[in-house]
Enzyme design. Sequence first.
Site, mmCIF file in Angstrom:
data_model
loop_
_atom_site.group_PDB
_atom_site.id
_atom_site.type_symbol
_atom_site.label_atom_id
_atom_site.label_comp_id
_atom_site.label_asym_id
_atom_site.label_seq_id
_atom_site.Cartn_x
_atom_site.Cartn_y
_atom_site.Cartn_z
ATOM 1 N N CYS A 2 0.864 -1.170 0.000
ATOM 2 C CA CYS A 2 0.000 0.000 0.000
ATOM 3 C C CYS A 2 0.908 1.230 0.000
ATOM 4 O O CYS A 2 2.112 1.135 0.212
ATOM 5 C CB CYS A 2 -0.872 0.026 1.244
ATOM 6 S SG CYS A 2 -1.858 -1.459 1.429
ATOM 7 N N ARG A 27 1.557 1.986 -6.018
ATOM 8 C CA ARG A 27 1.748 1.028 -4.938
ATOM 9 C C ARG A 27 0.476 0.265 -4.589
ATOM 10 O O ARG A 27 0.505 -0.677 -3.797
ATOM 11 C CB ARG A 27 2.243 1.751 -3.684
ATOM 12 C CG ARG A 27 3.536 2.493 -3.876
ATOM 13 C CD ARG A 27 3.976 3.128 -2.589
ATOM 14 N NE ARG A 27 4.454 2.116 -1.670
ATOM 15 C CZ ARG A 27 5.731 1.777 -1.530
ATOM 16 N NH1 ARG A 27 6.646 2.379 -2.229
ATOM 17 N NH2 ARG A 27 6.087 0.852 -0.683
ATOM 18 N N TRP A 74 -3.661 -1.875 -1.431
ATOM 19 C CA TRP A 74 -3.558 -3.149 -2.144
ATOM 20 C C TRP A 74 -3.967 -4.184 -1.102
ATOM 21 O O TRP A 74 -3.248 -4.428 -0.144
ATOM 22 C CB TRP A 74 -2.125 -3.377 -2.620
ATOM 23 C CG TRP A 74 -1.954 -4.642 -3.402
ATOM 24 C CD1 TRP A 74 -2.184 -4.820 -4.738
ATOM 25 C CD2 TRP A 74 -1.520 -5.909 -2.906
ATOM 26 N NE1 TRP A 74 -1.925 -6.119 -5.091
ATOM 27 C CE2 TRP A 74 -1.521 -6.810 -3.991
ATOM 28 C CE3 TRP A 74 -1.145 -6.384 -1.647
ATOM 29 C CZ2 TRP A 74 -1.142 -8.149 -3.870
ATOM 30 C CZ3 TRP A 74 -0.778 -7.719 -1.523
ATOM 31 C CH2 TRP A 74 -0.775 -8.574 -2.624
ATOM 32 N N ASN A 100 0.685 0.341 6.027
ATOM 33 C CA ASN A 100 1.167 -0.575 4.998
ATOM 34 C C ASN A 100 1.894 -1.707 5.709
ATOM 35 O O ASN A 100 2.804 -1.452 6.490
ATOM 36 C CB ASN A 100 2.125 0.148 4.043
ATOM 37 C CG ASN A 100 2.770 -0.810 3.057
ATOM 38 O OD1 ASN A 100 2.172 -1.822 2.684
ATOM 39 N ND2 ASN A 100 3.978 -0.495 2.624
ATOM 40 N N GLY A 101 1.473 -2.940 5.428
ATOM 41 C CA GLY A 101 2.109 -4.091 6.072
ATOM 42 C C GLY A 101 1.058 -5.070 6.546
ATOM 43 O O GLY A 101 -0.100 -5.006 6.119
ATOM 44 N N GLU A 467 10.946 -13.706 -19.110
ATOM 45 C CA GLU A 467 10.615 -12.296 -18.908
ATOM 46 C C GLU A 467 9.524 -11.850 -19.899
ATOM 47 O O GLU A 467 8.604 -11.118 -19.521
ATOM 48 C CB GLU A 467 11.892 -11.449 -19.035
ATOM 49 C CG GLU A 467 11.707 -9.945 -19.011
ATOM 50 C CD GLU A 467 11.027 -9.406 -17.761
ATOM 51 O OE1 GLU A 467 10.790 -10.159 -16.812
ATOM 52 O OE2 GLU A 467 10.686 -8.212 -17.753
ATOM 53 N N LYS A 471 5.862 -10.406 -18.719
ATOM 54 C CA LYS A 471 5.333 -9.090 -19.122
ATOM 55 C C LYS A 471 3.929 -9.238 -19.688
ATOM 56 O O LYS A 471 3.032 -8.467 -19.367
ATOM 57 C CB LYS A 471 6.224 -8.424 -20.182
ATOM 58 C CG LYS A 471 7.518 -7.820 -19.745
ATOM 59 C CD LYS A 471 7.412 -6.547 -18.941
ATOM 60 C CE LYS A 471 7.324 -6.840 -17.477
ATOM 61 N NZ LYS A 471 8.541 -7.052 -16.762
ATOM 62 N N GLU A 474 1.308 -10.099 -16.990
ATOM 63 C CA GLU A 474 1.036 -8.972 -16.092
ATOM 64 C C GLU A 474 0.062 -7.966 -16.682
ATOM 65 O O GLU A 474 -0.844 -7.519 -15.998
ATOM 66 C CB GLU A 474 2.344 -8.197 -15.842
ATOM 67 C CG GLU A 474 3.138 -8.639 -14.672
ATOM 68 C CD GLU A 474 4.293 -7.691 -14.424
ATOM 69 O OE1 GLU A 474 5.191 -7.612 -15.277
ATOM 70 O OE2 GLU A 474 4.290 -7.032 -13.387
ATOM 71 N N HIS A 490 8.926 -32.335 -24.146
ATOM 72 C CA HIS A 490 8.781 -33.200 -22.972
ATOM 73 C C HIS A 490 7.423 -33.029 -22.292
ATOM 74 O O HIS A 490 7.267 -33.378 -21.131
ATOM 75 C CB HIS A 490 9.920 -32.951 -21.987
ATOM 76 C CG HIS A 490 11.264 -33.314 -22.534
ATOM 77 N ND1 HIS A 490 11.640 -34.608 -22.800
ATOM 78 C CD2 HIS A 490 12.303 -32.541 -22.951
ATOM 79 C CE1 HIS A 490 12.865 -34.626 -23.311
ATOM 80 N NE2 HIS A 490 13.287 -33.372 -23.420
ATOM 81 N N LYS A 585 3.315 -2.156 -7.517
ATOM 82 C CA LYS A 585 4.719 -2.049 -7.900
ATOM 83 C C LYS A 585 5.663 -2.696 -6.893
ATOM 84 O O LYS A 585 6.594 -3.393 -7.257
ATOM 85 C CB LYS A 585 5.067 -0.565 -8.067
ATOM 86 C CG LYS A 585 6.475 -0.298 -8.556
ATOM 87 C CD LYS A 585 6.617 -0.711 -9.994
ATOM 88 C CE LYS A 585 8.013 -0.459 -10.528
ATOM 89 N NZ LYS A 585 8.225 -1.267 -11.751
HETATM 90 C C1 AGP Z 1 7.856 -7.082 -12.924
HETATM 91 O O1 AGP Z 1 7.255 -6.607 -14.068
HETATM 92 C C2 AGP Z 1 6.989 -7.232 -11.769
HETATM 93 N N1 AGP Z 1 6.235 -6.082 -11.469
HETATM 94 C C3 AGP Z 1 7.560 -7.973 -10.576
HETATM 95 O O2 AGP Z 1 7.795 -9.280 -10.991
HETATM 96 C C4 AGP Z 1 8.849 -7.402 -9.926
HETATM 97 O O3 AGP Z 1 9.917 -7.537 -10.807
HETATM 98 C C5 AGP Z 1 9.119 -8.160 -8.613
HETATM 99 O O4 AGP Z 1 8.048 -7.970 -7.741
HETATM 100 C C6 AGP Z 1 10.417 -7.743 -7.974
HETATM 101 O O5 AGP Z 1 10.409 -6.387 -7.638
HETATM 102 P P1 AGP Z 1 11.747 -5.647 -7.205
HETATM 103 O O6 AGP Z 1 12.656 -5.664 -8.378
HETATM 104 O O7 AGP Z 1 11.319 -4.281 -6.806
HETATM 105 O O8 AGP Z 1 12.321 -6.430 -6.053
#
Ligand code: AGP
Length: 590
Positions: A2, A27, A74, A100-101, A467, A471, A474, A490, A585
């Site tokens: 959050c 966030r 969040w 937050n937490g 990767e 992407k 997400e 396999h 994020k």
């Molecule tokens: C990447 O597109 C994601 N949002 C997520 O996987 C991110 O890379 C992961 O949470 C790690 O975050 P950080 O690099 O801030 O530790």
Amino acid sequence: MCGIIGYVGSKPAVDILKDALTRLEYRGYDSAGIATIADDTLHLCKDKGKVAEVIKNCNIDNLPGYTGIGHVRWATHGGVTRDNAHPHCDAISQIAVVHNGIIENFEALKSRLVKKYHFKSDTDTEVIPHLIREQVDAGLSFEEAFFAAIRQLQGSYALIAVSTLADGKLFAARKDSPMVLGLGKDANFIGSDVLSFLPYSREAVYIEDGECVVMTKNTYQIYDLNHTPKKRESVAITWNLSEAGKDNQDHFMIKEIKEQPFVIRQAMMQDTRLLNRMAIDILRAHQVIFVACGTSRFAALIGRYVFSKIGHTFSDVVMASEFGYFSDSVDKNTMVIAISQSGETADVMDGVKQAKAKGATVYSIVNVEGSSLARMSDKALYLSCGPEIGVAATKSFTAQLCLLYLLAFAMDGRLSEGKEKLLEISSLIEKDLQTNLSEISLIAEKLKDKRDFYFLARGINFAMAGEGALKLKEVCYVHAEGMPAGELKHGTLALIEEGTPVIAICPTDYTYTDTISNISEAMVRGATVIGISNANQSIFAEWIKIPEVEMIFYPLVTVIPLQLLAYHSAIVRGFDPDKPRNLAKSVTVK
Ligand code: AGP
């Protein structure tokens, strides 16, 4: 996960808090809320929805006062509802808290408090205002009550409280969640990150675990949990406001993709002595382990290849959330390299704490200056790519790769050569971005109705398959798998049918021949192959051309089309790539 913000100053709090929430929205965007204090009354507006919706629907502009707190959520405990949105208040609306937490002992606390006070939400956070209330009811001053309440909390928290009983002061506490204080003119701020108050402050004070803060508009005092004062110097804020804007682009994601040639040049401006020192320490370590999550973990996988190919050193990559299960093998001769854009990811922080407890050396590669990870590491390299606001990591990945290449070249005593090569790559990417932009949006349009994607590659490019798939998942909410091309036969080959998109990352390097043969196996079973390569192939239904570079650098040039494909696919499907559903994020909970 959050975002929190607190303000005390000489301007109307609501204006500052609204602005801060808009910048904190990356966030969390399930719900938002603000509480202010004026005329011995607590004023509150909150609701579910994105910040702009809550501001519009809630009459937030009418909140009076010069002290206030704000929150973007969040959800962790309790669904996405107005009642579960922050701030949370005590039963007689004199105390409000944003958090937050996760309060791990909230059930035990709530079972006691619920006998005395009416709870309105399903959140863990709501115990906090009731705990403070309980101490006030027992006769303590607000300040004493705040400290007594915080001492009862277990778990992680960055929290801020305001109250009609607190003379317009802000009270804050931190444990295992980021929190930073911003000093302004006739104003003080406290938030989850410097972005929240960037337009108003150039000076920050980082709050450590187990600390509380009491603030007025002209003063702040840090305390430990026993209420003993502590001293801390402020540091200058290096990020500037223009870096945190969209720069006339439609989304942060595309702005950040386009910044990458510059990001490479920026990431190269490292302290050479520090790089060489770190390289020597890596070479001396008995074992080298990368720890990271998500996109940063894919960067680590490439780091493993370049450490081996350039630095002649074997290393391993452990997913941060799994690191604890391997900590038996960590000792004082272990070098842990933690990679994280935010420097606040709870899984990474947890892994690093365990490694440190075993005596390991911890180096980090991190973007956010002053972040918890950077401060906890023995040495830190900064990505210097400016704030990354799109939830999908793009430019931070490229900057992470640059630093890993630089370290690997330093390990081989060829740092200057590595820098020259990276500089050439940055120019190639700059040209490539121009051509790829429109072409990839057409491919995204053609794939608009597809729900299953397979990304295939081998060797150093395998991490790029992972990767690319991450992407797409997400920002487009489709099923996407990245795998070593050789693994397809396999099992996963059974899923290939007429028209299944297979994204083949196959530059003409040492992986080329075998990758092409695996892709042919998919193609003859009906797959539509989208080839990302420097050379065209008859089996490609679509060819995304990349520049020809030295083999080890292909990840830097294949990542751009993969990011663009995800971005354009989100756009043609009508999704906001900057705020993917269910995500945020910075993942500051385990
Ligand atoms: C990447 O597109 C994601 N949002 C997520 O996987 C991110 O890379 C992961 O949470 C790690 O975050 P950080 O690099 O801030 O530790």
